[in-house]
Design a protein around this motif. Structure first.
Motif, short mmCIF file in Angstrom:
data_model
loop_
_atom_site.label_atom_id
_atom_site.label_comp_id
_atom_site.label_asym_id
_atom_site.label_seq_id
_atom_site.Cartn_x
_atom_site.Cartn_y
_atom_site.Cartn_z
N LEU A 75 0.83 -1.21 0.00
CA LEU A 75 0.00 0.00 0.00
C LEU A 75 0.86 1.26 0.00
O LEU A 75 0.51 2.26 -0.64
N ALA A 76 1.99 1.23 0.72
CA ALA A 76 2.87 2.39 0.77
C ALA A 76 3.46 2.69 -0.60
O ALA A 76 3.49 3.85 -1.04
N VAL A 77 3.95 1.66 -1.28
CA VAL A 77 4.54 1.86 -2.61
C VAL A 77 3.47 2.34 -3.60
O VAL A 77 3.70 3.25 -4.40
N THR A 78 2.29 1.72 -3.52
CA THR A 78 1.20 2.12 -4.43
C THR A 78 0.77 3.56 -4.19
O THR A 78 0.59 4.34 -5.13
N SER A 79 0.59 3.92 -2.91
CA SER A 79 0.16 5.28 -2.60
C SER A 79 1.23 6.30 -2.97
O SER A 79 0.91 7.43 -3.38
N THR A 80 2.49 5.93 -2.83
CA THR A 80 3.57 6.85 -3.23
C THR A 80 3.52 7.11 -4.73
O THR A 80 3.68 8.26 -5.18
N ALA A 81 3.30 6.06 -5.51
CA ALA A 81 3.18 6.24 -6.96
C ALA A 81 2.00 7.16 -7.30
O ALA A 81 2.10 8.02 -8.20
N LEU A 82 0.89 7.02 -6.57
CA LEU A 82 -0.27 7.87 -6.81
C LEU A 82 0.01 9.32 -6.41
O LEU A 82 -0.44 10.26 -7.10
N ILE A 83 0.75 9.52 -5.32
CA ILE A 83 1.08 10.89 -4.90
C ILE A 83 1.98 11.56 -5.92
O ILE A 83 1.80 12.75 -6.25
N ILE A 84 2.96 10.83 -6.44
CA ILE A 84 3.84 11.40 -7.47
C ILE A 84 3.03 11.73 -8.73
O ILE A 84 3.23 12.76 -9.37
N LYS A 85 2.10 10.82 -9.07
CA LYS A 85 1.24 11.08 -10.23
C LYS A 85 0.35 12.28 -9.98
O LYS A 85 0.06 13.07 -10.90
N LEU A 86 -0.09 12.46 -8.73
CA LEU A 86 -0.92 13.62 -8.39
C LEU A 86 -0.15 14.91 -8.60
O LEU A 86 -0.71 15.91 -9.09
N SER A 87 1.13 14.93 -8.23
CA SER A 87 1.93 16.15 -8.43
C SER A 87 2.04 16.49 -9.91
O SER A 87 1.96 17.67 -10.30
N ASP A 88 2.20 15.48 -10.75
CA ASP A 88 2.26 15.71 -12.19
C ASP A 88 0.92 16.22 -12.72
O ASP A 88 0.87 17.11 -13.56
N PHE A 89 -0.17 15.67 -12.18
CA PHE A 89 -1.50 16.11 -12.62
C PHE A 89 -1.75 17.57 -12.25
O PHE A 89 -2.29 18.34 -13.05
N LEU A 90 -1.36 17.95 -11.04
CA LEU A 90 -1.58 19.34 -10.62
C LEU A 90 -0.77 20.32 -11.46
O LEU A 90 -1.25 21.43 -11.74
N GLN A 91 0.43 19.91 -11.86
CA GLN A 91 1.26 20.80 -12.68
C GLN A 91 0.71 20.91 -14.10
O GLN A 91 0.75 21.98 -14.71
N ALA A 92 0.22 19.78 -14.62
CA ALA A 92 -0.22 19.77 -16.02
C ALA A 92 -1.66 20.23 -16.21
O ALA A 92 -2.09 20.47 -17.35
N ASN A 93 -2.42 20.35 -15.12
CA ASN A 93 -3.83 20.74 -15.23
C ASN A 93 -4.14 21.89 -14.29
O ASN A 93 -4.75 21.69 -13.22
N CYS A 211 6.45 14.63 -2.27
CA CYS A 211 6.84 13.41 -2.99
C CYS A 211 7.99 12.72 -2.27
O CYS A 211 7.98 11.48 -2.12
N TYR A 212 8.97 13.48 -1.81
CA TYR A 212 10.06 12.89 -1.03
C TYR A 212 9.55 12.33 0.29
O TYR A 212 10.04 11.30 0.78
N PHE A 213 8.59 13.00 0.87
CA PHE A 213 7.95 12.50 2.09
C PHE A 213 7.35 11.12 1.84
O PHE A 213 7.57 10.18 2.62
N ALA A 214 6.61 10.97 0.75
CA ALA A 214 5.95 9.70 0.44
C ALA A 214 6.97 8.60 0.15
O ALA A 214 6.80 7.45 0.58
N VAL A 215 8.02 8.94 -0.57
CA VAL A 215 9.06 7.94 -0.87
C VAL A 215 9.71 7.46 0.42
O VAL A 215 10.03 6.26 0.57
N THR A 216 9.92 8.35 1.36
CA THR A 216 10.49 7.96 2.65
C THR A 216 9.56 7.02 3.39
O THR A 216 10.01 6.04 4.00
#
Length: 236
Positions: A75-93, A211-216
């Motif tokens: 769950l931690a790895v999956t949620s981290t991937a989603l958080i990183i994807k969220l940052s990309d979404f916020l920048q691109a939209n 994002c670094y928080f989530a990876v940690t």
């Protein structure tokens, strides 16, 4: 004499028969040594059984712990991937952030800058990950420190063109003042060749911190899961 001899024989036979009957009726008692070793054997057998049961319980608890920690790590790895994807979404939209800004403005009359709003969304996502999967203080402290200092490791890569952040997103507060100082320093013409590079494009985005928080957090979750296995099972 014959009568006396036959009487003596009869008495002798009766004595033998009565002694045989007594020996048949009287049970044979075990010796003290037999009783002692029988007790010791039973005691050792009982201890072995209890020890085996205790070992089985320990193994069961270890397996349950491994399953729980493995689930948290996934769950931690999956949620981290989603958080990183969220940052990309916020920048691109940016329209997504604008829609939220309008809702906040209509309900409270408070105008929130886009970068601040995006950072708030990312922090909320990262904290949700921590509350759901960990809730320990030392993990929170470690993740916060990495979230603040981790993006600074990107500065050499940004400087030498490996990647860059768009100007609208370059708002990372630890280096914002430093970049302004460098720009003013280079514009002054005082020994501008000291740095051998133009640092005017050096910038980071604040949303990389969560994002670094989530990876940690997922690194901590993976470490806890792998720690449950003996070292010899992890040899590669």
């Amino acid at each position: 004499e014959d009568d006396s001899g036959s009487l003596e024989n009869n008495l002798r036979l009766r004595s033998l028969s009565s002694s045989e009957e007594k020996s048949a009726i009287t049970p044979t008692l075990p010796s003290t040594e037999d009783i002692f070793w029988s007790f010791v054997t039973k005691s050792l057998g009982g201890n072995d059984a209890n020890g085996g049961q205790a070992l089985t319980n320990d193994e069961r608890q270890t397996n349950e712990s491994q399953i729980l920690l493995k689930g948290k790590a996934i769950l931690a790895v999956t949620s981290t991937a989603l958080i990183i994807k969220l940052s990309d979404f916020l920048q691109a939209n940016p329209s997504f952030s604008s829609a939220i800004q309008q809702v906040i403005m209509q309900n409270s009359g408070v105008e929130i800058p886009t970068n601040t709003l995006n950072l708030g969304v990312m922090i909320a996502a990262a904290m949700t990950q921590w509350v759901t999967l960990d809730r320990t203080f030392y993990a929170l402290l470690t993740a916060v420190l990495v979230g603040i200092g981790g993006p600074l490791s990107e500065l050499p890569f940004v400087q030498y063109g490996f990647w860059h952040y768009i100007p609208d997103a370059a708002d990372y507060f630890p280096v914002e003042e430093l970049i302004a100082w460098l720009q003013n320093f280079l514009a002054s013409g005082i020994d501008a060749n000291l740095f051998f590079n133009d640092y005017s494009n050096l910038a980071l985005s604040s949303i990389t911190g969560p994002c670094y928080f989530a990876v940690t957090m997922d690194a901590i979750a993976l470490g806890r899961w792998l720690e449950t296995y003996p070292s010899d099972e992890l040899d590669i």
